[in-house]
Design a protein around this motif. Structure first.
Motif, short mmCIF file in Angstrom:
data_model
loop_
_atom_site.label_atom_id
_atom_site.label_comp_id
_atom_site.label_asym_id
_atom_site.label_seq_id
_atom_site.Cartn_x
_atom_site.Cartn_y
_atom_site.Cartn_z
N GLN A 76 0.84 -1.20 0.00
CA GLN A 76 0.00 0.00 0.00
C GLN A 76 0.88 1.26 0.00
N TYR A 77 0.57 2.18 -0.89
CA TYR A 77 1.17 3.51 -0.89
C TYR A 77 2.70 3.49 -1.01
N PHE A 78 3.21 2.65 -1.90
CA PHE A 78 4.66 2.63 -2.10
C PHE A 78 5.05 3.63 -3.18
N THR A 79 5.99 4.49 -2.88
CA THR A 79 6.46 5.48 -3.84
C THR A 79 7.98 5.54 -3.87
N GLY A 80 8.64 4.51 -3.39
CA GLY A 80 10.09 4.54 -3.25
C GLY A 80 10.83 4.08 -4.49
N THR A 81 12.13 3.98 -4.36
CA THR A 81 13.02 3.49 -5.41
C THR A 81 14.02 2.53 -4.78
N PRO A 82 14.69 1.71 -5.59
CA PRO A 82 15.69 0.80 -5.03
C PRO A 82 16.87 1.55 -4.43
N CYS A 148 -0.43 -7.10 0.04
CA CYS A 148 -0.02 -7.23 1.44
C CYS A 148 -0.23 -5.90 2.15
N ASP A 149 -0.11 -5.92 3.46
CA ASP A 149 -0.51 -4.77 4.26
C ASP A 149 0.62 -3.80 4.57
N SER A 150 1.74 -3.94 3.88
CA SER A 150 2.84 -3.00 4.12
C SER A 150 2.42 -1.59 3.72
N LEU A 151 2.89 -0.61 4.47
CA LEU A 151 2.68 0.80 4.15
C LEU A 151 4.00 1.39 3.69
N GLY A 152 4.06 1.81 2.43
CA GLY A 152 5.31 2.33 1.92
C GLY A 152 6.41 1.28 1.98
N GLU A 264 -6.22 0.41 4.83
CA GLU A 264 -6.42 0.19 3.40
C GLU A 264 -6.44 -1.30 3.05
N TRP A 265 -5.44 -2.03 3.55
CA TRP A 265 -5.35 -3.45 3.20
C TRP A 265 -6.56 -4.22 3.72
N MET A 266 -6.97 -3.93 4.94
CA MET A 266 -8.07 -4.70 5.52
C MET A 266 -9.38 -4.44 4.78
#
Length: 316
Positions: A76-82, A148-152, A264-266
């Motif tokens: 959920q809500y991932f906006t990162g980079t490697p 999955c329920d990860s945030l960012g 969000e995930w739930m």
């Protein structure tokens, strides 16, 4: 989902049937593609190499993918980079996605183990195809798309998928799944859903009345549950936000947004179960706290954005 009705403990409003489900089961067509001609793939060598690095130890060397049902999840809500130190140069024009890849091995009658194969950041889109190819080449029995329920960039604890059959799982074991019991659809619970009164049980679909989400007064604890026609409330999974939602967010809008993003995930997992029941011809309601309906301006704004996206991208 049609009309959401009032409940003694929950006030629900009508939710448009296509809005929040646009991201549930990100691509059902992908999950149904069990066989593929590898010669049709046109994947870059860089993406193939990155997937190989992420999956070789677990999927190939340890053999966790062989014969297993595998799940490719996004969070959920991932906006990162490697990390450039480990992944090399990052292309600022590329959209990246966090992929959590798991293998489910066993069944609920005995032990249903979840192995994490990878938690990696790769270019979105073609990387999914490369992961899928790699899993099949490693002997995966079938593949589903999940969330999955990860945030960012935070840790993940639970996931779900709807394709093949609805499952809810943790980072260690499968919590529940839809099965056929004497030829009729039923919901099986393993008793591993962080529920105090948990225990293995099988509930026929026709016994299920509604599905809902409950939240504590401070919004930090929440649970996904369903009710039966015998007035029993059965919890599928519980979760607690690690932190003070009310104290960490700035202003009323920040608090409302934080409460929505952390559930969000739930909401998606509950919606996936409702859709599964409706496919079987049942008419469950989805019971939500007022905080998670359009009475919350954050939810109303999000739904407006989804409506606009669906209008412009009906194929999604």
């Amino acid at each position: 989902l049609g009309n959401l009705v009032a409940h003694p403990r929950f006030v629900c409003k009508e939710q448009p049937s296509t809005l929040m489900w646009a991201r549930i089961g990100v691509s059902a067509a992908r999950a149904g593609r069990i066989t593929w001609p590898a010669s049709r793939r046109t994947l870059s060598t860089d993406i193939k190499a990155a997937v190989d690095d992420a999956l070789t130890l677990t999927a190939r060397d340890l053999g966790w993918a062989k014969g297993a049902h595998c799940v490719i999840c996004t969070g959920q809500y991932f906006t990162g980079t490697p990390d450039p130190e480990t992944a090399g140069p990052v292309d600022p024009e590329t959209d990246y996605e966090r992929y959590v890849v798991c293998a489910l091995d066993g069944d609920l009658r005995e032990e249903y183990v979840v192995h994490q194969l990878a938690d990696t950041i790769l270019p979105s889109g073609p990387s999914f195809d490369a992961i899928e190819d790699y899993l099949f080449l490693s002997g995966a029995r079938s593949i589903s798309v999940g969330e999955c329920d990860s945030l960012g960039s935070g840790p993940w604890k639970h996931g779900f998928f709807s394709e093949t059959s609805y499952h809810v799982f943790s980072d260690a074991t499968v919590i529940s799944q839809v099965i056929l019991d004497a030829g009729r659809p039923a919901f099986a619970l393993s008793g591993a859903g962080d529920v105090d009164d948990g225990g293995k049980r099988v509930v026929p679909f026709e016994a299920i009345r509604d599905v809902g989400i409950a939240m504590s007064d401070d919004w930090s604890a929440r649970s996904l549950f369903f009710t039966t026609h015998d007035e029993e409330l059965i919890t599928i999974v519980t979760d607690a936000f690690d932190g003070d939602i009310l104290g960490s967010a700035e202003g009323d809008d920040g608090v409302l947004a934080a409460a929505v993003t952390t559930t969000e995930w739930m909401v998606k997992a509950g919606g996936g179960f409702v859709l599964e029941l409706r496919r079987a011809g049942l008419t469950p309601q989805f019971l939500l706290p007022k905080l998670l309906t359009e009475e919350n301006p954050v939810v109303a704004q999000r739904n407006r954005m989804w409506r606009q996206h669906r209008a412009k991208n009906p194929q999604d």
